[in-house]
Design an enzyme around this catalytic site. Structure first.
Site: not given
Ligand code: ARG
Length: 461
Positions: A155, A276, A282, A289
């Site tokens: 979980h 970024s 970043k 992804e």
């Protein structure tokens, strides 16, 4: 002029040509098409259906076309619809009447079924090799982290102590199954549709066993209708690729989480991360992804062919021309994702310090505390309740189980003795989980050895 122009009095409408043509994508099958035609022509001559001279001229002509296609000097045309008619038209232009004899006892329906099946068959070893490379990197990285304690989750809540090695080897198990799924697909697809004709076989005395053997198939497809209308092999490949992408996507999701400041279990190599355009700080896990994102498109490829096939009566229908683009897309996507993903894993830095401190919070040794009492004679269900009360008290006070004093332990049960601290030390909790498949070093070593043996057994030398 169309190869099938005989019964037509009008030119095909331009928009129909555009809709009908598949050459834009099926030109990828040029090699399979020529290979199939070479086997077909040789068989026709061996069976006395065309002369050996014609077969020799066809073979020479086809080899010339193959060389020219590979040299980039052949222009395919949409007017010739697909790769099959483009090559046949080129052949006849080059060698004359012998070229017109090639299509004896054959249809584009069995031709395309053959070409596409061979394409799928060729991609399986390519993807298998990429999977085995990933498997090897997982073994290599797992060996480095067999004693690195991390929290195992259920979980997404910290649950019990595992090692990073064991986490990696869980994925090794999935990718090994992907390899065997592809092997299953390869074994089942290896029947040759050539000689099925348009749908009903042929009156010529062809030898389907000869072409099947010449093209490396185990046998001809038994039923000619099935031969031209079966696309199971493409669906099986895309099913296997969808499952494979699902595995990569779950792994990607974890990579993305682990890169976050909230976890910081790993740091990606600069070559496998991106920045970024506005936020100078970043470092983004774009590879993971994109792999996660591209999983959707491979599922879509599978769904699109399943949907194309679902209402088709036997045998061939032009709808089936829609089979190629999804398969090409799924194959291209997987073949692009696997090597990048493997390199990303190979080069990432693992922050075992952060894993260890995350493991220290969240009471992941609570089961071990209950097991301690159980081993001293308390029924497990009671031990579970006693430990639950301790966890509740610690949570209220912002403490860990390790921080309780012995009198505090003994207050809830006299069975607690000084050895409780060793029993709930995370390193011990992990090391003692030596049941088959567990995170103890003895077991992760076995898992790694098994995976290495798997790679060896499935590597084609
Ligand atoms: N381009 C077609 C395909 O990809 C080849 C078979 C065409 N057969 C036919 N009867 N029109 O499926």
């Amino acid at each position: 002029m169309k190869l099938w122009g005989g019964r037509f009095q009008k030119e095909t409408d331009d928009l129909v040509n555009e809709l009908n043509a598949s050459i834009g994508f099926d030109q990828r099958l040029y090699k399979e098409d020529i290979t199939g035609s070479l086997a077909h022509a040789a068989m026709l001559a061996d069976c006395g259906i065309i002369s050996q001279e014609d077969a020799a001229a066809i073979a020479e002509g086809l080899r010339g076309i193959l060389a020219d296609v590979e040299a980039g000097t052949v222009a395919f045309t949409a007017d010739q619809e697909d790769i099959h008619m483009n090559i046949e038209t080129l052949l006849t232009a080059r060698i004359g009447d012998a070229g017109k004899r090639l299509h004896t006892a054959r249809s584009r329906n069995d031709q395309v079924a053959l070409d596409f099946r061979m394409y799928v068959r060729e991609q399986i070893p390519v993807i298998t090799e990429q999977l085995l490379a990933l498997e090897s990197v997982l073994c290599k990285r797992a060996k480095e982290y067999q004693t690195a304690v991390m929290p195992g989750y259920t979980h997404l809540q910290r649950a019990q102590p595992i090692s990073f090695a064991q986490h990696l080897m869980a994925y090794a198990g999935m990718f090994a199954r992907d390899v065997t799924r592809l092997e299953d697909c390869a074994a089942r697809l290896n029947e040759c549709p050539l000689g099925s004709g348009a749908l009903a076989g042929t009156t010529y005395p062809i030898d389907r066993w000869a072409t099947a053997a010449a093209l490396g198939f185990d046998r001809p497809v038994s039923n000619s209708l099935d031969g031209v209308s079966d696309r199971d092999y493409a669906l099986e490949l895309m099913s296997a690729l969808s499952i494979l992408m699902m595995h990569l996507s779950r792994f990607s999701e974890e990579i993305i989480l682990w890169c976050s400041w909230e976890f910081k279990f790993i740091e990606l190599d600069d070559a496998y991360a991106t920045g970024s355009s506005i936020m100078p700080q970043k470092k983004n896990p774009d590879v993971a992804e994109l792999v996660r994102g591209k999983t959707g498109r491979v599922y879509g490829d599978l769904m699109s062919l399943l949907t194309v096939m679902k209402g088709l009566p036997l045998a061939y229908n032009k709808d089936m021309q829609e089979d190629k683009e999804p398969v090409f897309d799924a194959v291209d996507t997987v073949e692009m994702c696997l090597p990048v993903f493997t390199a990303m894993l190979d080069t990432m830095t693992v922050r075992t310090d952060n894993m260890r401190s995350a493991a220290g919070r969240g009471f992941i040794n609570a089961t071990d505390c209950a097991d301690y009492l159980t081993k001293k004679g308390m029924p497990f269900r009671d031990a579970y309740t006693v430990t639950g009360n301790l966890v509740a008290a610690c949570t209220a006070q912002g403490r860990t189980l390790e921080e309780l004093t012995l009198p505090e332990f003994q207050e809830v049960s006299p069975l607690f003795e000084a050895d409780v601290y060793e029993a709930i030390r995370l390193e011990n909790c992990m090391a003692l989980r030596a049941s088959y498949g567990g995170p103890a070093v003895s077991e992760t070593s076995r898992q790694i050895a098994d995976a290495e043996a798997f790679v060896k057994a499935h590597t084609k030398s």
